[in-house]
Structures are given as structure tokens and as C-alpha cells.
Design an enzyme around this catalytic site. Structure first.
Site, short mmCIF file in Angstrom:
data_model
loop_
_atom_site.label_atom_id
_atom_site.label_comp_id
_atom_site.label_asym_id
_atom_site.label_seq_id
_atom_site.Cartn_x
_atom_site.Cartn_y
_atom_site.Cartn_z
N GLU B 60 -5.59 4.88 3.22
CA GLU B 60 -4.95 6.13 2.79
C GLU B 60 -5.91 7.31 2.74
OE1 GLU B 60 -4.27 3.21 1.40
OE2 GLU B 60 -2.11 2.99 1.77
N HIS B 129 5.18 -0.42 -6.68
CA HIS B 129 6.06 0.19 -5.68
C HIS B 129 7.15 1.02 -6.34
CE1 HIS B 129 4.11 -3.09 -3.52
NE2 HIS B 129 4.41 -2.49 -2.38
#
Lengths: 321, 327
Positions: B60, B129
Site C-alpha cells: 500500500e 475489513h
């Protein structure tokens, strides 16, 4: 290379050296605040590499950036004014020592978060691929940066995407006060490039002509589409990590030994031995460099501070937000 | 006009912007061949090719870092972070690099970058998540933070974000990707970044919210309307820079304020809205400013009952509105 080019490299190295010696004095006098990381001892690295870049090749580096700025063509005046935080500095006083930059010189800055500029360098290089340009991005960083995640992500990605980047590790043997072998599982840093299948080389960073030769070859191979390459440059900073470093991690003998390999002295002798310049010519070059630095100090000291309203400028591109 | 889901509107926005401007490209994990984990980029790889819909390594910090570099170069990258929960490895790149480039360079460097990330709970995603991350980023000057609550705004705001000269974090309510449906014009339009939107006018209580919670806020407003409580629902849409004018004008009309978000309470975005009201509309208040937020626990737990207890919903919002109306 013609004689003028040889002398110009000498001139640049002396400007960097004198500028930083004067900056250290100004720091001691309290005229420069914050942190000041001197490049003294490492001048041949950026001088050699940047001397072989083309104007379209961009340079991005870490926080030890004064020399890189000078080599990229930022004036001593603008660098010194930035060190003093003045409105006339190359970052108008917002950046200071670690955040010099001038995009008009294709110098994309000093960056103070170790390793964080490596993915950004990859992005700049991706721009060239995207737009079918033949420029090379030269990304410089210290040995300490090779232990942080950004380094590994950026090297991996640059190879996977075949990006035109020359990764340059300036190995000055210490990440602040921690010796390379105490911080890096693989102390021979160039070997890290092997993990990413990347072509690599090593060079003596105290010899500007050697640095030039290796960098020129690598940059042109990258430009030809060969993908990223990795260059480890062996160098040494003669001063502490920053001003006020007690340097308990190394001995005076070690520092003295390296100072005998002064990059300016080595190049000085090279120019004499190869009959490229006379001692008189070199002394004249030194005087000219000193004059430029003194003029820069006068300019910086006489320059205005940024205005208070500058604090709120450029938070966003659109100031109406 | 066609009815679309939220994710279809987001895909349409990217498709139109890529067709309009060759500098626009997408980079992220599995955005290309796979079409994205939530299929936000489905079909774009086939349409625009691997150079413009770029599958990245699972990294990321580099997805955003490369986006910053490409934006500095003059391109218009859209970086996808697969889940907002995964954005933290890129935190430094967003906060220390993207948001600061314009300032440190006195406007010489611009970072016209969009970072898209699905956020929020309610889909059984568990601790890693389901997070809401807006409070971390709305704190950062130089960064814009946008959260759409419906397909129309999603298309218009995302197109505005792509064209914006500053870095924009575009947080998408993932529970709403297919749940939120609405009319979306085929033609080109933008919804400007900045202004909040009063999605339901009312005179009794101002309800400030955004993203997925806006959906439940409208339901709650409808529920209490039957009891004679008229709620003004304000969809903030842009969290940074925030539309203080609309917030204050609404509270000055109603005299009461409830702020709803699913991110946890303490140090959350609602605190900033409450402070804005306290500073700018104190003398208009008829009741304390109230916040209905996720509880202060480290993450959204997996078990369905635990997740339900975590999440605000229409019933909880309606209860909070009734209590505020009775104050």
C-alpha cells in the site's frame, strides 16, 4: 570532457564544502535553527552522478541535500537563504535544510522521512513510462534507508514494472550513530539489489571521476530501456550526523583516516597529475567558490523573513477552500 | 436516467474520466485482470489496457507513493486501497507526503491524486475489513476527505475528485456498494467537493451524518416524522475541508443537533462537528449536542450480534432523535 567541465566539477565541490562550513558557523551563532545535516566528505557522490545526468533526468534525495541542490543548479544564495529560513530561499523558508527543492532544475527535493521518497521516485519514473519519455529518475538515499519497508517495496515494484530509476545508496557507514553491520542483516548493501533481480554496481565515492564513469554507464543503460539499476557508493561524512552529534559511535582515528581521502583533495591531485589544471588555476577556482558562498551569506542574512500570512498559503492548490 | 448501485456509479465515474482524460489511470491490488475485489473496476482493464489499469504488488505504501510521484509528474492517478483497513501502511505517504507537497513547495508541486478506499462495517468483515478511518485523515490539512452516501453523489463527487488539483481521499461505504441504489444521469456532471447537502429539510433537529449512516438517518427521520418530529438531515459529503456554513445555518434553524457516524466516538469526526456548533451556534442551542457513534472498542467484531451492537442503525438513530426532541 573539456577543461571547463573539469574545473566546474571542482568548483561545485568547493562551493558545497565552503557553503556547509559557513552554514556550520552560522548554526553555532544561532542564525540557523533546527537541524543541519552536513554533506562534507560526500561531495564527490552527488557531484559525480549529477554531472552526467541530462536536463530531463530528475533527481530526488533524502535530507542530506545541500550538495545535491547545488549540483542540480540551485544557487548558493537560494540554498543559504533557505538554511536561514528566509523568504528568498528555494522553498521560501517553509522547508529549511532538509527540504530544499527546485523543480525548474529538475530537483525534486530533499525528503526527511527516511525512505519515503523511494516510492515517489518510482511514481515519477512511471510518469516517464506512461508518457513515453526517455528520462531517468535518479533517487539517492542513505544506507539506513535500505532497512525500511519503502526501500523494498520500491525496488521490487520498479523492477516488476521496468521503471527507469537509478537507485543510489550513499553508504557512509552509519545510519545516524548505528554502524551498517549493526543494522543491516546484509552489510554489503549492493547485494540487496539481487533480491529484486536488479543489475548493480559499487563505486568508490571519494573519487568523483570514478563515480561519474559508473553513473554515466548505468544511466545510459537505464535510458535505453534496461530497467532500474542499483548503485552503492562508498563514502564517509566527515562531520556528525547533524550538528551537535557527540560522535560516540566512531573513533577520531577512523575519521582522520577517511579525511585523508578527502574527495576534493583526490580530485585536486587528479587534475594536477593529468595536467588538466595548474595549482594557480585551482586556487583561483577556490577563491571564486569562496566568493560565491560569501555573497550567498550576505544575501541570506540581508533577506527578509517570510510574512506571517505565508503561513496559510498553499495548504491547497485552490486557496478558496 | 438509469438506476444504478453505488459501485456501478463509481465505476461509471472512473470510466468517464478515463475516456475524457488520458492522464487518468488506476493503480491498486487486483484492480486490473480481476476487476477489483468489489468489482469497482470491472471491465476497465479490458477497455483501457494494462498501462491504464495497473495491477500493483501488495504494497500500500507504494501504491500511494507511486500515485504521488505520478501526480507530481502531471498524471491523474486513482489509487485503490482494497479495504480502508489496509490504508495504514500508506499513512505516511498520505499524511506526510501527499498532503504536504503543495505547502512545502509553495504551490510549485501539486498532487492531483485520488485514493479510493471502501470503508465501514455491517458486512461481517470482522476487525480488519470493517474499519472507518475518516477521523485520522480529516485531521490533515492539505488533504481532502470525501464520502458519498448515494450513487448520484458518488459519480459526481468522484469525477470532481479526479479533476481536483489536490489529493482526495474518497471513502466508499462498502455495505452500500449494492444496497444503495438511485438514479444516475448518463451525462457528464460533477458534484463539487466542499458543500454539504440537506437531503431532508426539517425544523426540529439537525442530523449531521455521511456515508452509510446517511441511509439509516433518512429511515430514522421518516420513523420519527410519524410522531411529529421533523428532522433535517444534513449529508456532509465532504469532511475536509468541511462546510461549516451549512452546519451552522441548520443548527440556527433547529436549535438541536445529533451527529451520527459508525466510526468510534472518542476523537471521532463528530467531535469536530460538535465543536463547530459550540463555537458558532451556541446561543441558538436548545439542547446539548448529541453524538451517536460506534462504541470505543478496537474494531468491529465478527460475530453478527456483536457487529449489530456495534453499528448504529435506524432504530438507534430514531431513539436518539426522540430523546433529543424530548429534551
Amino acid at each position: 570532457m573539456v577543461k571547463k567541465e573539469y574545473l566546474d566539477l571542482y568548483y561545485q565541490m568547493v562551493v558545497i564544502r565552503r557553503l556547509e562550513e559557513r552554514a556550520a558557523e552560522l548554526y553555532q551563532q544561532g542564525k540557523i535553527g533546527g537541524f543541519l545535516h552536513l554533506y562534507i566528505g560526500q561531495e564527490a557522490v552527488s557531484t559525480g552522478i549529477i554531472s552526467v545526468r541530462r536536463p530531463e533526468d530528475r533527481v530526488i534525495t533524502a535530507y542530506r541535500d545541500h550538495g545535491v541542490a547545488i549540483n542540480c543548479g540551485v544557487s548558493a544564495k537560494e540554498v543559504m537563504a533557505e538554511l536561514l529560513g528566509k523568504a528568498t530561499g528555494c522553498s521560501k523558508g517553509k522547508g529549511g535544510s532538509m527540504h530544499l527543492a527546485d523543480v525548474t532544475k529538475n530537483f525534486w527535493g530533499g525528503h526527511a522521512i527516511v525512505g519515503a521518497h523511494l516510492p515517489i521516485a518510482a511514481g515519477l519514473a512511471l510518469g516517464d513510462v506512461y508518457q513515453n519519455q526517455k528520462a531517468v529518475t535518479i533517487c539517492m538515499f542513505g544506507d539506513g534507508a535500505t532497512n525500511i519497508g519503502f526501500f523494498h517495496e520500491a525496488l521490487n515494484l520498479s523492477k516488476v514494472w521496468n521503471l527507469p530509476v537509478l537507485w543510489v545508496c550513499e553508504n557512509n557507514k552509519y545510519g545516524m550513530g548505528t554502524a551498517v553491520e549493526r543494522a543491516s542483516a546484509v552489510p554489503e548493501i549492493a547485494l540487496k539489489a539481487d533480491a529484486y533481480g536488479m543489475k548493480r554496481d559499487q563505486v568508490d565515492g571519494m573519487d568523483v571521476m570514478k563515480v561519474r564513469q559508473v553513473a554515466a554507464r548505468m544511466i545510459e543503460e537505464i535510458r535505453a530501456g534496461g530497467g532500474p539499476q542499483f548503485l552503492e557508493v562508498f563514502t564517509y561524512r566527515f562531520r556528525g550526523h547533524s550538528m551537535g552529534d557527540p560522535e560516540r559511535y566512531r573513533t577520531p582515528d577512523e575519521v582522520r583516516k577517511w579525511q585523508q581521502d578527502d574527495p576534493i583533495g583526490i580530485y585536486h591531485n587528479y587534475l594536477l597529475e593529468h595536467n588538466i589544471a595548474t595549482e594557480d588555476e585551482l586556487q583561483k577556482t577556490i577563491r571564486e567558490a569562496e566568493e560565491e558562498v560569501e555573497e550567498a551569506v550576505r544575501f541570506a542574512e540581508a533577506s527578509p523573513e517570510p510574512a506571517p500570512e505565508d503561513l496559510f498559503k498553499h495548504v491547497y492548490v485552490s486557496e478558496t477552500c | 436516467m438509469a438506476e444504478m448501485t453505488l459501485v456501478e456509479a463509481i465505476r461509471r465515474a472512473m470510466d468517464e474520466e478515463m475516456a475524457r482524460d488520458e492522464r487518468v489511470f488506476i493503480v491498486g491490488e487486483d484492480v486490473g485482470k480481476r476487476g477489483g475485489v468489489f468489482r469497482a473496476t470491472l471491465g476497465l482493464y479490458e477497455k483501457y489496457g494494462p498501462e491504464r489499469v495497473v495491477d500493483s504488488p501488495l504494497a500500500e505504501a507504494s501504491i500511494v507513493g507511486v500515485g504521488i510521484g505520478a501526480a507530481l509528474y502531471g498524471l491523474r492517478p486513482i489509487c485503490e486501497i482494497q479495504f480502508a483497513d489496509f490504508i495504514f501502511p500508506a499513512f505516511n505517504q498520505i499524511v506526510s507526503e501527499a498532503a504536504r507537497m503543495c505547502y512545502r513547495s509553495n504551490g510549485e508541486w501539486t498532487v492531483p491524486l485520488v485514493i479510493r478506499a471502501p470503508y465501514g462495517g455491517g458486512i461481517g468483515g470482522g476487525l480488519y475489513h470493517s474499519q472507518s478511518v475518516e477521523a485520522f485523515f480529516a485531521h490533515v490539512p492539505g488533504l481532502k476527505v470525501v464520502i458519498p452516501s448515494n450513487p448520484y453523489d458518488a459519480k459526481g463527487l468522484l469525477k470532481a475528485a479526479v479533476r481536483d488539483p489536490d489529493p482526495v481521499l474518497f471513502l466508499e461505504p462498502k455495505k452500500g456498494y449494492r444496497l444503495l441504489r438511485g438514479e444516475v444521469p448518463e451525462e457528464d456532471y460533477v458534484v463539487p467537493i466542499g458543500p454539504a447537502h440537506i437531503s431532508r429539510p426539517g425544523r426540529d433537529i439537525s442530523l449531521f451524518t455521511y456515508g452509510m449512516m446517511h441511509y439509516y438517518a433518512l429511515q430514522a427521520a421518516e420513523m420519527v416524522a410519524a410522531e411529529g418530529i421533523e428532522v433535517e438531515v444534513v449529508d456532509l459529503r465532504t469532511l475536509a475541508p468541511v462546510d461549516r456554513t451549512t452546519i451552522l445555518e441548520s443548527v440556527r434553524r433547529t436549535g438541536k443537533a445529533l451527529i451520527v457516524h459508525e466510526d468510534n466516538l472518542t476523537g471521532g469526526y463528530g467531535a469536530e462537528v460538535a465543536a463547530t456548533i459550540a463555537e458558532g451556534a451556541f446561543e441558538f442551542l436548545d439542547a446539548p449536542v448529541r453524538r451517536l457513534c460506534g462504541p470505543d472498542v478496537p474494531g468491529v467484531p465478527f460475530s453478527h450480534p456483536l457487529q449489530d451492537w456495534f453499528m448504529p442503525n435506524a432504530q438507534k438513530i430514531a431513539d436518539a432523535l426522540r430523546a433529543l426532541a424530548a429534551y
